[in-house]
Write an enzyme that holds these catalytic residues in place. Sequence first.
Site, PDB file in Angstrom:
ATOM      1  N   GLU A 158     -10.356  -2.519   4.678  1.00 36.85           N
ATOM      2  CA  GLU A 158      -8.993  -2.024   4.926  1.00 36.85           C
ATOM      3  C   GLU A 158      -8.855  -0.636   4.310  1.00 36.85           C
ATOM      4  O   GLU A 158      -9.644  -0.224   3.458  1.00 36.85           O
ATOM      5  CB  GLU A 158      -7.960  -2.958   4.271  1.00 36.85           C
ATOM      6  CG  GLU A 158      -7.991  -4.381   4.801  1.00 36.85           C
ATOM      7  CD  GLU A 158      -6.866  -5.256   4.260  1.00 36.85           C
ATOM      8  OE1 GLU A 158      -6.241  -5.955   5.057  1.00 36.85           O
ATOM      9  OE2 GLU A 158      -6.617  -5.271   3.052  1.00 36.85           O
ATOM     10  N   ASP A 186       0.783  -1.247   0.000  1.00 36.17           N
ATOM     11  CA  ASP A 186       0.000   0.000   0.000  1.00 36.17           C
ATOM     12  C   ASP A 186       0.817   1.300   0.000  1.00 36.17           C
ATOM     13  O   ASP A 186       1.785   1.423   0.755  1.00 36.17           O
ATOM     14  CB  ASP A 186      -0.851   0.102   1.272  1.00 36.17           C
ATOM     15  CG  ASP A 186      -1.534  -1.189   1.657  1.00 36.17           C
ATOM     16  OD1 ASP A 186      -1.459  -2.145   0.902  1.00 36.17           O
ATOM     17  OD2 ASP A 186      -2.126  -1.211   2.741  1.00 36.17           O
TER      18      ASP A 186
END
Length: 539
Positions: free
Chosen positions: A242, A59
Amino acid sequence: MIINKNSVVLTVAVMLGILYACVTPRSANQGTSSQQSGSYREQHRPQFHFSPATQWMNDPNGMVFYDGEYHLFYQFYPDSNVWGPMHWAHAVSKDMVYWEHLPIAIYPDSLGYIFSGSAVVDWNNTSGFGINGKPPLVAMFTYHNVKAEKAGRSDYENQGIAYSNDRGRTWIKYSGNPALVNTSNHKDFRDPKLVWDDDSKQWVVVLAVGDHTEFWGSPNLKKWRYLGEFGKELGAHGGVWECPDLFSIKVAGTGEKKWILIVNLNPGGPNGGSGTQYFVGNFDGKQFIPDPNFAQLVPKGKGMWLDWGKDNYAGVTWSDVPSKDGRRLLLGWMSNWEYAQIVPTTVWRNATTLPREMVLKQTQDGYRLYSQPARELEKLRATPFQMPATTLSEPINLTDKTGFSPAQSEWMLEFIPPVGSNVRCGIELSNEKNETYRIGFDAAKNQFFSDRTNAGNHAFSDKFANNVHISPRFSKDNTVRLHVFFDAASAELFADDGATLMTELYFPSTNFSRIKIFAEGGDVSLAKCQGYLLKRIWK
Ligand code: FRU
């Protein structure tokens, strides 16, 4: 990554973690050497997307604009090309196109690995971390404590903060960490995204908590109180939530302000695996209240997707982009947890998407979030190509006409399929081995498609190319506009001015070198066909 549901990944990660903690001495500059050794010419290496020089990334984190620089931190494991004990690696850019690698910014410590999070400029020094009258940068990240997890505790994810007084070059962890303690009874309690809410005059953080998001508020980024929650009964729930994001945005062409809540989830995405959904509504200082019409669109089990391809995940937006610029800019991770750890690259693994501007439009069907390529990407344009409008009855081979390889190119195409036709039209890349990748529009089904089933190596995963990926079309315009970026290993489609996105990876055994515009099942008018060779961003 669903750490709690994927025991194989977890076991490997824990083993690597223990090994790592035992044998690897940390030095403050460890990131630098690993970040400088890549050639950026390896097979499948993205040429105009950000990727780490070496090793594993997932990420994007801590995206904040300050003093002329876009900061990009990201989940990074310096010792391997698969996921492991997470660090925040760091890069900066003046334009989100050309990037400079900097040393690793935040290392794991006794409180845990450094999972995803965000950063802000604390303009009024509410935290007191600033010095010399300058605002500090403050980052909030999740401490994921593997020891506590192994001991069977459920409160092993807590939020820590760190600050920088030197334009993000060095970071000091707050001595009172964890600043936001997990009292939720949920083991998934992570990925804090900070935002200053000017209406309620407080810092707000949105957290992903399993099947919902939670909002917490603070006057100073250090002390937090619970405000509210959202999402148990709405939206896609095929996996764990998430990497949320919360921001306000003006409806295009009006002064109306709305709030967007982005929620990544894995699995449960539109074409399988990881995906990014969004909600349109308002934030009242405590809770996110979805717009009633939008809420109807996304009853529990149904998502509205920011990107319908398989390879855009964990995307969040930059904080503190100056108001005179006014854009809301997002960057995603260009992969999918179904296969991110086994895609066929070794020196580095994974990259980001291109930077995208979010535009909220009031359409005939209600509010919709559009994504457009950030305008800075126009800097990449090199050799141009354009051909006159024509009727397409058979494929047009452009390979010899453009004078450049399509492996690094940008295309703007406009097709006008006859009303009621069964035409399939689009763009096809191929190589000498007859591996082909196709992306386009299917008029009979009123959907876009991305076909990587014969686009090269997919043996590494039976989930990579087991079917053609599709997205519904929302626009009702007769003209179908395809704006596509091809890099060595990816395609990004911004269709209908950004109403529909598809981000897709592929791994041809040699770079795609041929290009065709095709129409099947009938004639179609090709109103526009314009392309550019794109420059590479690495020296
Ligand atoms: C999303 C994610 C986050 C987590 C990070 C760990 O891809 O699973 O929820 O913070 O990756 O690397």
